[in-house]
Scaffold this motif. Structure first.
Motif, PDB file in Angstrom:
ATOM      1  N   MET A 399     -66.743 -25.761 -92.389  1.00 27.00           N
ATOM      2  CA  MET A 399     -67.407 -26.882 -91.737  1.00 27.00           C
ATOM      3  C   MET A 399     -68.838 -27.048 -92.249  1.00 27.00           C
ATOM      4  N   GLY A 400     -69.475 -28.117 -91.796  1.00 28.82           N
ATOM      5  CA  GLY A 400     -70.786 -28.456 -92.322  1.00 28.82           C
ATOM      6  C   GLY A 400     -71.871 -27.452 -92.027  1.00 28.82           C
ATOM      7  N   ASP A 401     -71.706 -26.649 -90.957  1.00 31.30           N
ATOM      8  CA  ASP A 401     -72.704 -25.626 -90.640  1.00 31.30           C
ATOM      9  C   ASP A 401     -72.305 -24.260 -91.188  1.00 31.30           C
ATOM     10  N   GLY A 402     -71.246 -24.212 -92.009  1.00 30.23           N
ATOM     11  CA  GLY A 402     -70.823 -22.966 -92.633  1.00 30.23           C
ATOM     12  C   GLY A 402     -69.788 -22.180 -91.861  1.00 30.23           C
ATOM     13  N   ALA A 403     -69.456 -22.602 -90.635  1.00 33.35           N
ATOM     14  CA  ALA A 403     -68.431 -21.904 -89.866  1.00 33.35           C
ATOM     15  C   ALA A 403     -67.054 -22.164 -90.474  1.00 33.35           C
ATOM     16  N   LEU A 404     -66.143 -21.232 -90.259  1.00 30.40           N
ATOM     17  CA  LEU A 404     -64.786 -21.361 -90.772  1.00 30.40           C
ATOM     18  C   LEU A 404     -63.867 -21.872 -89.680  1.00 30.40           C
ATOM     19  N   ALA A 405     -63.206 -23.003 -89.943  1.00 25.85           N
ATOM     20  CA  ALA A 405     -62.220 -23.559 -89.016  1.00 25.85           C
ATOM     21  C   ALA A 405     -60.829 -23.158 -89.462  1.00 25.85           C
ATOM     22  N   ASP A 425     -68.108 -18.349 -86.461  1.00 25.41           N
ATOM     23  CA  ASP A 425     -69.371 -18.225 -87.182  1.00 25.41           C
ATOM     24  C   ASP A 425     -69.438 -16.869 -87.877  1.00 25.41           C
ATOM     25  N   GLY A 426     -70.195 -16.819 -88.954  1.00 23.10           N
ATOM     26  CA  GLY A 426     -70.524 -15.538 -89.563  1.00 23.10           C
ATOM     27  C   GLY A 426     -69.505 -15.004 -90.546  1.00 23.10           C
ATOM     28  N   LEU A 427     -68.355 -15.655 -90.700  1.00 19.65           N
ATOM     29  CA  LEU A 427     -67.367 -15.189 -91.675  1.00 19.65           C
ATOM     30  C   LEU A 427     -67.646 -15.752 -93.057  1.00 19.65           C
ATOM     31  N   VAL A 428     -68.184 -16.961 -93.123  1.00 19.44           N
ATOM     32  CA  VAL A 428     -68.389 -17.634 -94.405  1.00 19.44           C
ATOM     33  C   VAL A 428     -69.828 -18.101 -94.530  1.00 19.44           C
ATOM     34  N   GLN A 429     -70.414 -17.846 -95.670  1.00 17.60           N
ATOM     35  CA  GLN A 429     -71.754 -18.355 -95.972  1.00 17.60           C
ATOM     36  C   GLN A 429     -71.688 -19.080 -97.303  1.00 17.60           C
TER      37      GLN A 429
END
Length: 433
Positions: A399-405, A425-429
């Motif tokens: 997603m746009g804020d870096g979270a993984l959906a 949150d926190g899985l993908v940067q």
């Protein structure tokens, strides 16, 4: 907790954060969108079954798209085997299947489609912009089985057991990406095949295993035999179920869901070696084929099994050039592995693509004995750590804020399951582009 999506651009590289003892924060989204309601099916003497749209077979978000949206694709539509007839329809299997080995399609006119999903701050999601997949005459495609003679297939019937006609052009869409030019690439399970699709859903080209092109004659779209012929040995319902694109859009990545039935179903059941392909878009041909070894089925904590064919691949997401996130799952457990192609053996156009080779790749789980190196795997996520995660997760999007959906395939609600999106949150940067 309220969540506000921030716009962002994603670049050439992306990195998964290292795991920790504590699971990252997760949020689950559900929908009340009217588009989600498909139909209600009932047969004589049975019970009413309300069906919903199963739009979680694949997912993707383009860099630069709205921060809270992603594309999702549905598969062939509601379907089930004779063993599920009583649970789904409330009548005996004999009433519908009549002693035959068939697959039941209660809504045979359903067309696989592309949906746009918008996540909302209140924990709901909206479904918009439905694009039906269609041939070049504008005729919507169905998800019924193809008239295959080279690969194995199944006979379809409706909810009353009436035979349904197979189609040369139907598809079972299972993975999706969208390019900057607006077109899509889709992984397809039945053929198996990959498809290039225009922005309006028109199939531009279907790429199938070499030697199987005649099985698709009469399709109102271009058919090319650009995949290895050996892929006709895919086990039924274990074809291509993924699609990813490199950040520069020069490469596509896709995988066979399970090892091939090569030379037979017994080999498929015991094999660990499935195949990962790289497609060069500029050259319009494959440039790589690699071995991915499935995990021990006992390691899937929510439903450990002794069956090696229980784990399967349901999604691939590109994190960078030749660096991927692979979704490997069973019915109740999903793992995400970071995968590197660097250092792995490229087996494209070698004896391992030759159907006369014996023993086959699928019969040799010890790759060291045949001087092959599989792609490297690093575990980054296990749904056993997230009790709120739905079963059958099959789609991934950053997603746009870096979270993984992650979105599940609810099988069109044939057993009452809902479609859900879990956001972590926190899985993908991702680096900025």
């Amino acid at each position: 907790m309220k969540r506000t999506f921030a716009a962002g651009l994603f670049g050439v590289t992306a990195m998964l954060m290292a795991g920790s003892a504590m699971a990252a924060e997760a949020k689950v989204f559900e929908t009340k969108s009217a588009i989600n309601n498909l139909s209600t099916v009932m047969v004589d003497g049975g019970k009413a079954r309300a069906l919903t749209v199963g739009f979680g077979s694949g997912a993707y978000r383009r860099p630069g798209d709205p921060a809270n949206m992603f594309y999702a694709v549905s598969d062939r539509g509601p379907n089930f085997v004779c063993g599920d007839v009583e649970a789904v329809l409330g009548v005996s299997a004999d009433q519908v299947c009549k002693g035959q080995k068939v697959r039941v399609y209660p809504t045979p006119d359903y067309s696989p489609s592309i949906y746009t999903i918008f996540l909302n701050d209140d924990g709901s999601f909206d479904v918009k912009d439905v694009i039906t997949l269609k041939d070049q005459n504008g005729v919507p495609l169905t998800g019924l089985t193809n008239k295959l003679t080279v690969a194995k297939t199944e006979k379809p019937v409706d909810a009353n057991g009436n035979p349904l006609e197979q189609s040369v052009s139907s598809i079972d869409a299972e993975g999706i990406v969208r390019l900057s030019d607006g077109s899509y690439w889709i992984g397809e399970e039945n053929g198996p095949s990959i498809l290039h699709v225009a922005a309006d859903g028109t199939v531009i080209e279907r790429i199938v295993p070499a030697g199987s092109e005649k099985d698709f004659e009469g399709s109102a779209y271009k058919v090319t035999g650009g995949l290895p012929a050996i892929l006709v040995k895919r086990q039924t319902n274990r074809g291509i179920e993924s699609m990813a694109v490199s950040p520069d859009e020069t490469k596509l990545y896709f995988m066979v869901q399970n090892p091939l039935a090569n030379p037979n179903a017994d080999a498929y059941k015991a094999a660990k070696n499935t195949r990962l392909f790289v497609y060069d878009r500029a050259a319009s041909k494959l440039s790589g084929e690699y071995v991915y070894q499935l995990d021990d089925p006992q390691s899937f904590r929510n439903d450990p099994s002794k069956k090696q064919n229980a784990p399967r691949i349901s999604e691939v997401l590109a994190l960078g050039n030749d660096r991927l996130l692979v979704l490997e799952r069973t019915d109740k457990t999903t793992k995400l592995h970071e995968v590197e192609l660097k250092g792995a053996t490229n087996i494209l156009a070698t004896r391992w693509d030759d159907m006369s080779t014996s023993p086959t790749l699928e019969q040799q789980n010890d790759l060291g004995s045949i001087n092959l190196t599989a792609v490297s795997k690093t575990l980054r996520f296990d749904s056993a750590d997230y009790p709120e995660a739905p079963n059958k997760l099959e789609g991934l999007a950053i997603m746009g804020d870096g979270a993984l959906a992650m979105i599940n395939d609810n099988d069109f609600g044939i057993k009452g399951d809902l479609t859900k999106v879990i956001l972590i949150d926190g899985l993908v940067q991702a680096d900025k582009f």
